[in-house]
Motif scaffolding. Structure first.
Motif, PDB file in Angstrom:
ATOM      1  N   MET A   1       0.688  -1.368   0.002  1.00 62.66           N
ATOM      2  CA  MET A   1       0.116   0.048  -0.068  1.00 62.66           C
ATOM      3  C   MET A   1       0.787   1.145   0.191  1.00 62.66           C
ATOM      4  N   LYS A   2       0.325   2.245  -0.762  1.00 60.43           N
ATOM      5  CA  LYS A   2       0.912   3.616  -0.625  1.00 60.43           C
ATOM      6  C   LYS A   2       0.339   4.861   0.247  1.00 60.43           C
ATOM      7  N   PRO A   3       0.999   5.494   0.994  1.00 60.99           N
ATOM      8  CA  PRO A   3       0.105   6.504   1.864  1.00 60.99           C
ATOM      9  C   PRO A   3      -0.716   7.271   0.769  1.00 60.99           C
TER      10      PRO A   3
ATOM     11  N   LEU B   1     -11.707   4.230  -5.977  1.00 55.66           N
ATOM     12  CA  LEU B   1     -10.771   4.331  -6.976  1.00 55.66           C
ATOM     13  C   LEU B   1      -9.157   3.765  -6.679  1.00 55.66           C
ATOM     14  N   ASP B   2      -8.192   3.720  -7.238  1.00 56.37           N
ATOM     15  CA  ASP B   2      -7.156   3.490  -6.855  1.00 56.37           C
ATOM     16  C   ASP B   2      -6.197   4.751  -6.757  1.00 56.37           C
ATOM     17  N   VAL B   3      -6.551   5.412  -5.420  1.00 55.81           N
ATOM     18  CA  VAL B   3      -5.971   6.585  -5.357  1.00 55.81           C
ATOM     19  C   VAL B   3      -4.545   6.571  -4.943  1.00 55.81           C
ATOM     20  N   ASP B   4      -3.965   5.382  -4.346  1.00 54.21           N
ATOM     21  CA  ASP B   4      -2.431   5.410  -4.182  1.00 54.21           C
ATOM     22  C   ASP B   4      -1.779   4.801  -5.233  1.00 54.21           C
ATOM     23  N   ARG B   5      -2.448   4.421  -6.281  1.00 55.17           N
ATOM     24  CA  ARG B   5      -1.718   3.855  -7.454  1.00 55.17           C
ATOM     25  C   ARG B   5      -0.936   2.720  -7.555  1.00 55.17           C
ATOM     26  N   ASN B   6      -1.514   2.011  -6.620  1.00 51.82           N
ATOM     27  CA  ASN B   6      -0.397   0.593  -6.440  1.00 51.82           C
ATOM     28  C   ASN B   6      -1.236  -0.575  -7.254  1.00 51.82           C
TER      29      ASN B   6
ATOM     30  N   THR C   1      -9.562   0.571  -3.947  1.00 53.64           N
ATOM     31  CA  THR C   1      -9.416   0.501  -2.653  1.00 53.64           C
ATOM     32  C   THR C   1     -10.141  -0.490  -1.929  1.00 53.64           C
ATOM     33  N   ARG C   2     -11.341  -0.742  -2.487  1.00 53.05           N
ATOM     34  CA  ARG C   2     -12.081  -2.095  -1.880  1.00 53.05           C
ATOM     35  C   ARG C   2     -11.189  -3.330  -1.642  1.00 53.05           C
ATOM     36  N   ASN C   3     -10.755  -3.558  -2.687  1.00 57.24           N
ATOM     37  CA  ASN C   3      -9.816  -4.809  -2.699  1.00 57.24           C
ATOM     38  C   ASN C   3      -8.614  -4.647  -1.732  1.00 57.24           C
ATOM     39  N   ASP C   4      -7.798  -3.442  -1.720  1.00 55.66           N
ATOM     40  CA  ASP C   4      -6.800  -3.174  -0.656  1.00 55.66           C
ATOM     41  C   ASP C   4      -7.309  -3.469   0.628  1.00 55.66           C
TER      42      ASP C   4
ATOM     43  N   GLY D   1     -17.556  19.842   7.969  1.00 57.56           N
ATOM     44  CA  GLY D   1     -16.405  20.460   7.284  1.00 57.56           C
ATOM     45  C   GLY D   1     -15.969  20.064   5.825  1.00 57.56           C
ATOM     46  N   ALA D   2     -16.317  19.013   5.344  1.00 59.38           N
ATOM     47  CA  ALA D   2     -15.940  18.325   4.243  1.00 59.38           C
ATOM     48  C   ALA D   2     -16.433  19.075   2.832  1.00 59.38           C
ATOM     49  N   GLN D   3     -17.580  19.891   2.981  1.00 59.95           N
ATOM     50  CA  GLN D   3     -17.839  20.698   2.131  1.00 59.95           C
ATOM     51  C   GLN D   3     -16.908  21.836   1.565  1.00 59.95           C
ATOM     52  N   GLY D   4     -15.929  22.201   2.549  1.00 66.71           N
ATOM     53  CA  GLY D   4     -14.891  22.972   2.364  1.00 66.71           C
ATOM     54  C   GLY D   4     -13.639  22.525   1.840  1.00 66.71           C
ATOM     55  N   LEU D   5     -13.663  21.157   1.845  1.00 64.53           N
ATOM     56  CA  LEU D   5     -12.439  20.524   1.206  1.00 64.53           C
ATOM     57  C   LEU D   5     -12.354  20.529  -0.539  1.00 64.53           C
ATOM     58  N   THR D   6     -11.346  20.383  -0.913  1.00 61.23           N
ATOM     59  CA  THR D   6     -11.330  20.423  -2.392  1.00 61.23           C
ATOM     60  C   THR D   6     -11.832  19.106  -3.019  1.00 61.23           C
ATOM     61  N   PRO D   7     -12.087  18.990  -4.075  1.00 65.01           N
ATOM     62  CA  PRO D   7     -12.433  17.694  -4.591  1.00 65.01           C
ATOM     63  C   PRO D   7     -11.306  16.609  -4.380  1.00 65.01           C
ATOM     64  N   LYS D   8      -9.980  16.965  -4.617  1.00 65.40           N
ATOM     65  CA  LYS D   8      -9.106  15.755  -4.488  1.00 65.40           C
ATOM     66  C   LYS D   8      -9.023  15.501  -2.882  1.00 65.40           C
ATOM     67  N   GLU D   9      -9.321  16.413  -2.032  1.00 67.12           N
ATOM     68  CA  GLU D   9      -8.862  16.132  -0.500  1.00 67.12           C
ATOM     69  C   GLU D   9     -10.248  15.211  -0.192  1.00 67.12           C
ATOM     70  N   ARG D  10     -11.543  15.413  -0.676  1.00 65.96           N
ATOM     71  CA  ARG D  10     -12.546  14.906  -0.569  1.00 65.96           C
ATOM     72  C   ARG D  10     -12.338  13.264  -0.977  1.00 65.96           C
ATOM     73  N   GLN D  11     -11.893  13.156  -2.230  1.00 62.68           N
ATOM     74  CA  GLN D  11     -11.439  11.899  -2.687  1.00 62.68           C
ATOM     75  C   GLN D  11     -10.507  10.878  -1.942  1.00 62.68           C
ATOM     76  N   SER D  12      -9.489  11.757  -1.366  1.00 66.63           N
ATOM     77  CA  SER D  12      -8.645  11.124  -0.404  1.00 66.63           C
ATOM     78  C   SER D  12      -9.179  10.615   0.763  1.00 66.63           C
ATOM     79  N   LEU D  13     -10.348  11.292   1.376  1.00 69.81           N
ATOM     80  CA  LEU D  13     -10.839  11.055   2.647  1.00 69.81           C
ATOM     81  C   LEU D  13     -11.696   9.887   2.439  1.00 69.81           C
ATOM     82  N   ALA D  14     -12.313   9.529   1.194  1.00 67.48           N
ATOM     83  CA  ALA D  14     -13.279   8.546   0.914  1.00 67.48           C
ATOM     84  C   ALA D  14     -12.355   7.288   0.790  1.00 67.48           C
ATOM     85  N   ASN D  15     -11.041   7.440   0.350  1.00 68.91           N
ATOM     86  CA  ASN D  15     -10.149   6.210   0.084  1.00 68.91           C
ATOM     87  C   ASN D  15      -8.926   5.923   1.030  1.00 68.91           C
ATOM     88  N   ASP D  16      -8.957   6.686   2.146  1.00 69.68           N
ATOM     89  CA  ASP D  16      -7.755   6.769   2.842  1.00 69.68           C
ATOM     90  C   ASP D  16      -7.890   5.586   3.802  1.00 69.68           C
TER      91      ASP D  16
END
Length: 265
Positions: free
Chosen positions: A63-65, A105-110, A114-117, A177-192
């Motif tokens: 996994m990648k951070p 998504l494969d946000v960490d590009r491994n 994410t579900r299978n990770d 607070g998530a409404q104030g995040l950028t789309p990329k940050e919200r994407q990270s939150l959903a896949n972190d």
């Protein structure tokens, strides 16, 4: 020897006192035994028997951070909780799952979604689908929210038995607070990985978008880790808590004041 009436009364009174003391001792002994077998001995054994006290977070081998907007503060989770803003919920206007990007998504590009990770991270005895090094088709684990042993088998009628829970539900995050995040940050939150745990499907459905004030895992052994993980996610993404939520978190952490925050890497 002649016994006077006054001597007889004194002897009888002393006898009653002795029997009273003996009865009190017997009651205390029974109460002590009851405590020992219901709260003393087995209270210590209970959490270990109830299931895991924490859940996996990160496996650097494959996994990648995921980039988080803020570092998770070190130290006690209760201290990090005191560092979070306390506000009310904002309206749920505009919320959708798509606001956090495409699911899994494969946000960490491994090379794996994410579900299978997360299935690979959380399950033991992982079996991959034929010809795949990503798609998890089977495995088993000690599920953290219920403490039960669960088998996972991929299929139209079986996959939903194990779901991937957002520790901080996306609906809850949106109103804090998530409404104030950028789309990329919200994407990270959903896949972190920090915000994801493989969980019993029914338990996950009952949780819904609940926070700590409205839902906690049935398995009390994992609650300290679970609450610390929620606090860590909210700190990492600049989200806030409600007053009721903070009170519920403090109540959990009162039983484990040394519980540290959780990091994903």
């Amino acid at each position: 020897m002649t016994v006077s009436w006054s001597d007889y009364r004194r002897a009888r009174r002393r006898s009653r006192q002795a029997w009273g003391l003996l009865a009190a001792f017997a009651v205390s002994a029974v109460a002590a035994l009851f405590w020992f077998f219901t709260a003393g001995q087995f209270a210590a054994a209970g959490p270990a028997a109830a299931g895991p006290t924490e859940a996996p977070v990160f496996d650097a081998a494959w996994m990648k951070p995921v980039a988080e907007p803020h570092p998770v503060p070190g130290g006690a989770a209760v201290s990090a909780l005191d560092g979070l803003a306390v506000k009310g919920r904002v309206p749920n206007t505009g919320y959708s799952r798509e606001a956090f990007g495409q699911a899994w998504l494969d946000v960490d590009r491994n090379g794996c979604d994410t579900r299978n990770d997360i299935l690979r991270r959380d399950l033991a005895g992982v079996i991959f689908a034929d010809g795949s090094t990503c798609k998890v088709s089977g495995g088993h684990f000690q599920e953290p929210y219920t403490g039960h042993a669960i088998e996972f088998r991929r299929g139209a009628d079986t996959s939903s038995a194990v779901q991937i829970d957002h520790v901080v539900a996306l609906g809850d995050a949106w109103q804090k607070g998530a409404q104030g995040l950028t789309p990329k940050e919200r994407q990270s939150l959903a896949n972190d990985p920090l915000n994801l745990i493989a969980a019993d499907g029914q338990a996950n459905q009952k949780k819904g978008a609940g926070d700590a004030a409205t839902w906690l895992p049935k398995n009390t052994a994992v609650r300290c880790h679970y609450v610390a993980r929620q606090i860590s996610v909210k700190a990492a993404y600049g989200l806030w808590v409600t007053a009721a939520e903070k009170d519920a978190m403090k109540k959990v952490l009162a039983s484990c004041p040394g519980q540290p925050t959780i990091t994903a890497g």
